[in-house]
Motif scaffolding. Structure first.
Motif, PDB file in Angstrom:
ATOM      1  N   GLN A  92       0.897  -1.085  -0.097  1.00 54.80           N
ATOM      2  CA  GLN A  92      -0.139  -0.078   0.175  1.00 54.80           C
ATOM      3  C   GLN A  92       0.908   1.272   0.136  1.00 54.80           C
ATOM      4  O   GLN A  92       0.476   2.219  -0.397  1.00 54.80           O
ATOM      5  CB  GLN A  92      -0.913   0.122   1.298  1.00 54.80           C
ATOM      6  CG  GLN A  92      -1.976  -1.022   1.275  1.00 54.80           C
ATOM      7  CD  GLN A  92      -2.929  -1.097   2.407  1.00 54.80           C
ATOM      8  OE1 GLN A  92      -2.633  -0.220   3.294  1.00 54.80           O
ATOM      9  NE2 GLN A  92      -3.700  -1.773   2.508  1.00 54.80           N
ATOM     10  N   MET A  93       1.879   1.012   0.481  1.00 58.81           N
ATOM     11  CA  MET A  93       2.870   2.283   0.416  1.00 58.81           C
ATOM     12  C   MET A  93       3.593   2.747  -0.677  1.00 58.81           C
ATOM     13  O   MET A  93       4.168   1.578  -1.419  1.00 58.81           O
ATOM     14  CB  MET A  93       3.776   2.221   1.668  1.00 58.81           C
ATOM     15  CG  MET A  93       4.522   3.472   2.069  1.00 58.81           C
ATOM     16  SD  MET A  93       5.728   3.294   3.252  1.00 58.81           S
ATOM     17  CE  MET A  93       4.517   3.095   4.718  1.00 58.81           C
ATOM     18  N   THR A  94       3.742   3.936  -1.015  1.00 56.61           N
ATOM     19  CA  THR A  94       4.620   4.352  -2.136  1.00 56.61           C
ATOM     20  C   THR A  94       6.298   4.499  -1.603  1.00 56.61           C
ATOM     21  O   THR A  94       6.373   4.576  -0.449  1.00 56.61           O
ATOM     22  CB  THR A  94       4.245   5.594  -2.828  1.00 56.61           C
ATOM     23  OG1 THR A  94       4.151   6.832  -1.735  1.00 56.61           O
ATOM     24  CG2 THR A  94       2.563   5.536  -3.291  1.00 56.61           C
ATOM     25  N   ALA A  95       6.815   4.792  -2.621  1.00 56.92           N
ATOM     26  CA  ALA A  95       8.505   5.316  -2.186  1.00 56.92           C
ATOM     27  C   ALA A  95       8.342   6.308  -1.659  1.00 56.92           C
ATOM     28  O   ALA A  95       9.140   6.810  -0.843  1.00 56.92           O
ATOM     29  CB  ALA A  95       9.088   5.199  -3.708  1.00 56.92           C
ATOM     30  N   GLN A 132       6.416   7.849   0.612  1.00 59.25           N
ATOM     31  CA  GLN A 132       5.823   7.838   1.907  1.00 59.25           C
ATOM     32  C   GLN A 132       6.867   7.054   2.608  1.00 59.25           C
ATOM     33  O   GLN A 132       7.077   7.222   3.848  1.00 59.25           O
ATOM     34  CB  GLN A 132       4.664   6.833   1.924  1.00 59.25           C
ATOM     35  CG  GLN A 132       3.437   7.524   1.591  1.00 59.25           C
ATOM     36  CD  GLN A 132       1.970   6.869   1.460  1.00 59.25           C
ATOM     37  OE1 GLN A 132       2.198   5.610   1.397  1.00 59.25           O
ATOM     38  NE2 GLN A 132       0.929   7.407   1.533  1.00 59.25           N
ATOM     39  N   ALA A 133       7.467   5.981   2.045  1.00 61.03           N
ATOM     40  CA  ALA A 133       8.708   5.150   2.726  1.00 61.03           C
ATOM     41  C   ALA A 133       9.660   6.074   3.082  1.00 61.03           C
ATOM     42  O   ALA A 133      10.346   6.119   4.164  1.00 61.03           O
ATOM     43  CB  ALA A 133       8.951   4.089   1.845  1.00 61.03           C
ATOM     44  N   ASN A 134      10.293   6.958   2.034  1.00 66.60           N
ATOM     45  CA  ASN A 134      11.324   7.742   2.500  1.00 66.60           C
ATOM     46  C   ASN A 134      10.868   8.871   3.473  1.00 66.60           C
ATOM     47  O   ASN A 134      11.871   9.214   4.254  1.00 66.60           O
ATOM     48  CB  ASN A 134      11.596   8.775   1.149  1.00 66.60           C
ATOM     49  CG  ASN A 134      12.304   7.696   0.111  1.00 66.60           C
ATOM     50  OD1 ASN A 134      13.016   6.735   0.464  1.00 66.60           O
ATOM     51  ND2 ASN A 134      12.369   7.924  -1.180  1.00 66.60           N
ATOM     52  N   LYS A 135       9.674   9.343   3.376  1.00 70.22           N
ATOM     53  CA  LYS A 135       9.081  10.343   4.509  1.00 70.22           C
ATOM     54  C   LYS A 135       9.253   9.400   5.925  1.00 70.22           C
ATOM     55  O   LYS A 135       9.817   9.946   6.894  1.00 70.22           O
ATOM     56  CB  LYS A 135       7.842  10.606   4.155  1.00 70.22           C
ATOM     57  CG  LYS A 135       7.355  11.816   5.299  1.00 70.22           C
ATOM     58  CD  LYS A 135       6.080  12.089   4.849  1.00 70.22           C
ATOM     59  CE  LYS A 135       5.572  12.792   6.056  1.00 70.22           C
ATOM     60  NZ  LYS A 135       3.834  13.065   5.905  1.00 70.22           N
ATOM     61  N   LEU A 136       8.857   8.138   6.053  1.00 73.24           N
ATOM     62  CA  LEU A 136       8.904   7.336   7.136  1.00 73.24           C
ATOM     63  C   LEU A 136      10.372   7.181   7.881  1.00 73.24           C
ATOM     64  O   LEU A 136      10.790   7.104   9.021  1.00 73.24           O
ATOM     65  CB  LEU A 136       8.141   5.992   7.106  1.00 73.24           C
ATOM     66  CG  LEU A 136       6.604   6.037   7.221  1.00 73.24           C
ATOM     67  CD1 LEU A 136       6.099   4.544   6.947  1.00 73.24           C
ATOM     68  CD2 LEU A 136       6.295   6.496   8.504  1.00 73.24           C
ATOM     69  N   ILE A 137      11.253   7.021   6.738  1.00 75.86           N
ATOM     70  CA  ILE A 137      12.588   6.824   6.949  1.00 75.86           C
ATOM     71  C   ILE A 137      13.344   8.204   7.632  1.00 75.86           C
ATOM     72  O   ILE A 137      13.901   8.045   8.698  1.00 75.86           O
ATOM     73  CB  ILE A 137      13.574   6.191   5.767  1.00 75.86           C
ATOM     74  CG1 ILE A 137      12.925   5.014   5.607  1.00 75.86           C
ATOM     75  CG2 ILE A 137      15.006   6.374   6.180  1.00 75.86           C
ATOM     76  CD1 ILE A 137      13.429   4.341   4.477  1.00 75.86           C
ATOM     77  N   ASP A 138      12.929   9.223   7.029  1.00 76.51           N
ATOM     78  CA  ASP A 138      13.610  10.320   7.466  1.00 76.51           C
ATOM     79  C   ASP A 138      12.984  10.711   8.831  1.00 76.51           C
ATOM     80  O   ASP A 138      13.807  11.209   9.965  1.00 76.51           O
ATOM     81  CB  ASP A 138      13.007  11.452   6.577  1.00 76.51           C
ATOM     82  CG  ASP A 138      13.776  11.507   5.255  1.00 76.51           C
ATOM     83  OD1 ASP A 138      15.051  10.603   5.334  1.00 76.51           O
ATOM     84  OD2 ASP A 138      13.247  11.973   4.210  1.00 76.51           O
ATOM     85  N   GLU A 139      11.805  10.618   9.176  1.00 82.29           N
ATOM     86  CA  GLU A 139      11.188  10.723  10.357  1.00 82.29           C
ATOM     87  C   GLU A 139      11.791   9.781  11.510  1.00 82.29           C
ATOM     88  O   GLU A 139      12.078  10.056  12.643  1.00 82.29           O
ATOM     89  CB  GLU A 139       9.603  10.359  10.496  1.00 82.29           C
ATOM     90  CG  GLU A 139       8.796  11.633   9.811  1.00 82.29           C
ATOM     91  CD  GLU A 139       7.227  11.206   9.692  1.00 82.29           C
ATOM     92  OE1 GLU A 139       6.890  10.249  10.394  1.00 82.29           O
ATOM     93  OE2 GLU A 139       6.740  11.973   9.062  1.00 82.29           O
TER      94      GLU A 139
END
Length: 186
Positions: free
Chosen positions: A164-167, A169-176
């Motif tokens: 369900q996640m896009t790239a 969104q994944a980069n944003k979660l990693i940065d957080e």
């Protein structure tokens, strides 16, 4: 003594006179010669105190026999007292043996009771140890099941999120996550 000699001569000569063979007082009469020899023999025995010596010898022999009988009685009495003593000792030893056997039976009963109690305690300890092992194994199994369930849930959640996640969104979660870790470390 003279009366005795006359009586003996009269009695000895009577058979010869009755027979009428020879005169009663003659050296040719054998009965008379034997009578004289017998009287001389008895006279010599009396002269040398042979009857007294024989009497003394018989008395000594009787005294010896009496002493031997007394010794035999004393020995018999001593043997009877020894027998009584040994019988008493035998009874005492038998009583002591009976007491020892009774004490051994009591000790054996006490040891058996103690062994039974020790066995029961050992069984209780082993049961407790087995219950602890079962509880520990159960806890380990539950933990393992939870860990697997968590791992499966995380993997399933990761698959669902990844689908369900896009790239972006994944980069944003990693940065957080990096920012959060940086804030916690400094």
């Amino acid at each position: 003594m003279r009366n005795l000699t006359a009586l003996v001569l009269t009695l000895a000569a009577a058979p010869a006179v009755a027979a009428g063979d020879a005169p009663a007082v003659s050296l040719y009469n054998t009965n008379f010669v034997v009578l004289i020899a017998f009287v001389l023999f008895v006279g010599i025995l009396v002269y040398f105190n042979v009857p007294k010596l024989l009497g003394n010898a018989l008395d000594k022999r009787a005294e010896g026999i009496r002493q031997e009988l007394e010794e035999a009685r004393a020995m018999r009495d001593e043997a009877q007292s020894l027998l009584a003593s040994y019988e008493k000792k035998q009874r005492e030893v038998q009583e002591q043996a009976d007491r020892i056997v009774a004490a051994a039976k009591e000790d054996a009963a006490l040891v058996a009771e103690q062994a039974k109690a020790d066995l029961e305690k050992s069984i209780q300890r082993r049961l407790a140890a087995a219950e602890e092992q079962i509880a520990s194994a159960e806890a380990a199994a539950i933990k393992e099941v939870r860990d697997r369930a968590i791992a499966i849930a995380v993997a399933a959640a990761g698959d669902v999120i990844a689908k369900q996640m896009t790239a972006a969104q994944a980069n944003k979660l990693i940065d957080e996550a990096i920012a959060e870790v940086d804030a916690k470390l400094h």
